[in-house]
Design a protein around this motif. Sequence first.
Motif, PDB file in Angstrom:
ATOM      1  N   UNK A 187      -9.844 -21.678  16.830  1.00 59.06           N
ATOM      2  CA  UNK A 187      -9.578 -20.353  16.264  1.00 59.06           C
ATOM      3  C   UNK A 187      -8.736 -19.517  17.223  1.00 59.06           C
ATOM      4  N   UNK A 188      -7.669 -18.944  16.682  1.00 63.59           N
ATOM      5  CA  UNK A 188      -6.818 -18.029  17.448  1.00 63.59           C
ATOM      6  C   UNK A 188      -7.069 -16.628  16.896  1.00 63.59           C
ATOM      7  N   UNK A 189      -7.665 -15.765  17.715  1.00 63.92           N
ATOM      8  CA  UNK A 189      -8.086 -14.447  17.245  1.00 63.92           C
ATOM      9  C   UNK A 189      -7.305 -13.346  17.946  1.00 63.92           C
ATOM     10  N   UNK A 190      -6.949 -12.310  17.206  1.00 64.74           N
ATOM     11  CA  UNK A 190      -6.251 -11.166  17.795  1.00 64.74           C
ATOM     12  C   UNK A 190      -7.195 -10.407  18.723  1.00 64.74           C
ATOM     13  N   UNK A 191      -6.692  -9.952  19.873  1.00 65.47           N
ATOM     14  CA  UNK A 191      -7.517  -9.137  20.757  1.00 65.47           C
ATOM     15  C   UNK A 191      -7.861  -7.812  20.094  1.00 65.47           C
ATOM     16  N   UNK A 192      -6.967  -7.327  19.246  1.00 63.17           N
ATOM     17  CA  UNK A 192      -7.238  -6.137  18.441  1.00 63.17           C
ATOM     18  C   UNK A 192      -6.496  -6.321  17.117  1.00 63.17           C
ATOM     19  N   UNK A 193      -7.135  -6.037  15.988  1.00 67.05           N
ATOM     20  CA  UNK A 193      -6.441  -6.228  14.710  1.00 67.05           C
ATOM     21  C   UNK A 193      -5.133  -5.429  14.664  1.00 67.05           C
ATOM     22  N   UNK A 194      -4.073  -6.027  14.140  1.00 71.05           N
ATOM     23  CA  UNK A 194      -2.809  -5.280  14.042  1.00 71.05           C
ATOM     24  C   UNK A 194      -2.890  -4.176  12.990  1.00 71.05           C
ATOM     25  N   UNK A 195      -1.974  -3.229  13.090  1.00 73.80           N
ATOM     26  CA  UNK A 195      -1.796  -2.228  12.031  1.00 73.80           C
ATOM     27  C   UNK A 195      -1.032  -2.923  10.901  1.00 73.80           C
ATOM     28  N   UNK A 196      -1.615  -2.927   9.707  1.00 66.05           N
ATOM     29  CA  UNK A 196      -1.027  -3.679   8.598  1.00 66.05           C
ATOM     30  C   UNK A 196      -0.561  -2.719   7.511  1.00 66.05           C
ATOM     31  N   UNK A 197       0.693  -2.864   7.111  1.00 65.23           N
ATOM     32  CA  UNK A 197       1.261  -2.096   5.994  1.00 65.23           C
ATOM     33  C   UNK A 197       1.711  -3.090   4.938  1.00 65.23           C
ATOM     34  N   UNK A 198       1.164  -2.965   3.738  1.00 64.41           N
ATOM     35  CA  UNK A 198       1.566  -3.813   2.628  1.00 64.41           C
ATOM     36  C   UNK A 198       2.360  -2.964   1.641  1.00 64.41           C
ATOM     37  N   UNK A 199       3.426  -3.518   1.096  1.00 67.37           N
ATOM     38  CA  UNK A 199       4.191  -2.783   0.086  1.00 67.37           C
ATOM     39  C   UNK A 199       4.189  -3.566  -1.224  1.00 67.37           C
ATOM     40  N   UNK A 200       4.284  -2.838  -2.314  1.00 69.88           N
ATOM     41  CA  UNK A 200       4.330  -3.458  -3.645  1.00 69.88           C
ATOM     42  C   UNK A 200       5.236  -2.628  -4.549  1.00 69.88           C
TER      43      UNK A 200
ATOM     44  N   UNK B 143      -6.900 -16.894  12.812  1.00 72.84           N
ATOM     45  CA  UNK B 143      -6.538 -18.082  12.044  1.00 72.84           C
ATOM     46  C   UNK B 143      -7.086 -19.304  12.776  1.00 72.84           C
ATOM     47  N   UNK B 144      -7.338 -20.340  12.031  1.00 75.29           N
ATOM     48  CA  UNK B 144      -7.844 -21.573  12.634  1.00 75.29           C
ATOM     49  C   UNK B 144      -6.776 -22.647  12.561  1.00 75.29           C
ATOM     50  N   UNK B 145      -6.423 -23.178  13.726  1.00 73.07           N
ATOM     51  CA  UNK B 145      -5.519 -24.315  13.813  1.00 73.07           C
ATOM     52  C   UNK B 145      -6.396 -25.531  14.127  1.00 73.07           C
ATOM     53  N   UNK B 146      -6.469 -26.500  13.246  1.00 70.93           N
ATOM     54  CA  UNK B 146      -7.433 -27.594  13.448  1.00 70.93           C
ATOM     55  C   UNK B 146      -7.365 -28.227  14.832  1.00 70.93           C
ATOM     56  N   UNK B 147      -6.172 -28.394  15.375  1.00 64.41           N
ATOM     57  CA  UNK B 147      -6.042 -29.071  16.672  1.00 64.41           C
ATOM     58  C   UNK B 147      -6.367 -28.165  17.852  1.00 64.41           C
ATOM     59  N   UNK B 148      -6.359 -26.838  17.635  1.00 64.42           N
ATOM     60  CA  UNK B 148      -6.544 -25.905  18.753  1.00 64.42           C
ATOM     61  C   UNK B 148      -7.777 -25.033  18.611  1.00 64.42           C
TER      62      UNK B 148
ATOM     63  N   UNK C 198      -1.123 -12.564  17.668  1.00 62.19           N
ATOM     64  CA  UNK C 198      -1.073 -12.876  19.099  1.00 62.19           C
ATOM     65  C   UNK C 198      -0.470 -11.739  19.924  1.00 62.19           C
ATOM     66  N   UNK C 199       0.378 -10.934  19.300  1.00 61.12           N
ATOM     67  CA  UNK C 199       1.029  -9.846  20.046  1.00 61.12           C
ATOM     68  C   UNK C 199       0.183  -8.582  20.103  1.00 61.12           C
ATOM     69  N   UNK C 200      -0.886  -8.531  19.310  1.00 61.17           N
ATOM     70  CA  UNK C 200      -1.702  -7.318  19.234  1.00 61.17           C
ATOM     71  C   UNK C 200      -2.632  -7.227  20.441  1.00 61.17           C
ATOM     72  N   UNK C 201      -2.552  -6.121  21.166  1.00 59.67           N
ATOM     73  CA  UNK C 201      -3.335  -5.939  22.393  1.00 59.67           C
ATOM     74  C   UNK C 201      -4.248  -4.716  22.265  1.00 59.67           C
ATOM     75  N   UNK C 202      -5.357  -4.696  23.001  1.00 64.25           N
ATOM     76  CA  UNK C 202      -6.222  -3.512  22.978  1.00 64.25           C
ATOM     77  C   UNK C 202      -5.442  -2.259  23.381  1.00 64.25           C
ATOM     78  N   UNK C 203      -5.501  -1.253  22.551  1.00 64.69           N
ATOM     79  CA  UNK C 203      -4.790  -0.012  22.829  1.00 64.69           C
ATOM     80  C   UNK C 203      -3.338  -0.028  22.423  1.00 64.69           C
ATOM     81  N   UNK C 204      -2.810  -1.196  22.072  1.00 58.84           N
ATOM     82  CA  UNK C 204      -1.434  -1.280  21.605  1.00 58.84           C
ATOM     83  C   UNK C 204      -1.333  -2.359  20.531  1.00 58.84           C
ATOM     84  N   UNK C 205      -1.921  -2.082  19.350  1.00 61.35           N
ATOM     85  CA  UNK C 205      -1.854  -3.087  18.279  1.00 61.35           C
ATOM     86  C   UNK C 205      -0.429  -3.261  17.786  1.00 61.35           C
ATOM     87  N   UNK C 206      -0.113  -4.468  17.398  1.00 67.52           N
ATOM     88  CA  UNK C 206       1.187  -4.708  16.783  1.00 67.52           C
ATOM     89  C   UNK C 206       1.178  -4.137  15.357  1.00 67.52           C
ATOM     90  N   UNK C 207       2.344  -4.055  14.765  1.00 68.06           N
ATOM     91  CA  UNK C 207       2.464  -3.574  13.384  1.00 68.06           C
ATOM     92  C   UNK C 207       2.970  -4.736  12.531  1.00 68.06           C
TER      93      UNK C 207
END
Length: 316
Positions: A180-193, A173-178, A138-147
């Motif tokens: 689909x909630x979609x990001x305006x721009x996909x966030x930058x995702x970092x996964x660690x292992x 993500x899909x909330x049955x009562x609401x 929800x915080x990810x915006x066009x030109x300023x994706x969240x991390x």
Amino acid sequence: MDSPPAGPPGPPGPPRDPAALAGALARHGYLADRGTATAAYLALRTGRPLLLEGEPGTGKTSLATALAGVLGAPSFRLQCYEGLDAAQVLYDWDFPRQLLHLRAVEAAGGAARAAEDLERSVHERRFLVARPLLQALEASRPGRPSVLLVDEVDRADDAFEAYLLEVLADAAVTVPELGTLRAEEPPVVVLTSNRTRDLHDALRRRCLYHWVEHPDPEREVAVLRLRLPEVTERLARQVAAAAGALRAAALVKPPGLAESLDWAGAVHALGAGELDAEVVEGSLGAVLKHREDRERVLRAGAPSVEDLVAAARRAG
């Protein structure tokens, strides 16, 4: 004709090349080697998640924080552990507020409202409590994706890993009562292992991959000086050398960069300007976090306190 007044400066854009990104990361307290800077740059340019693997304490988590600083973006951390499920990372309903709402409706004479209307009213967005994954979308915006940092994904169960893949692929993500909630721009995702288990090939295929090594001595000294400017270069070199000697031993938990920082800070707090036998013995708890490792250094001598002091003195 007068020009319109300039608005507030926008968020900084992504750096133009890996070297520029490395420089920007350094200004946010992260000294990236060439490989790490290139992997992070490609993740920004291609929009693909970045999977970082490596020993604990090599700076994987800190990279996500520094990237958020470089981009001027909000950051969100999802700490993984065994038993983690979708409800804990996506959303929950604020039951106390929903109950208060129903009581308020009843007190206002709304008891006669149709049941469907009441049910709909308690499932409005204002009663939804977003967890880290939904917050990032929800915080990810066009030109300023969240991390979004998905930390220690190897500690989560296989089923959660598969679910995470699905959400990140659609950035929604899909909330049955609401709906689909979609990001305006996909966030930058970092996964660690930390490689406590093997990750599935499906996850690896969708990510850019980079193995993060312990820093070489010169870079470790630079990191110590950057993060702890009160520590002298001589002490930083000695700590880096002694930490390197500990990493070469078969310890239960070899020290990472975080432990080197703790050690240098502890020695400085003791008012010492160099490592000698007394200082090493007194500060071992800052760098070794297992009884077996401490006993090995103090009793078995592999390496011994004298070995660590000798390594330190050779360095500076």
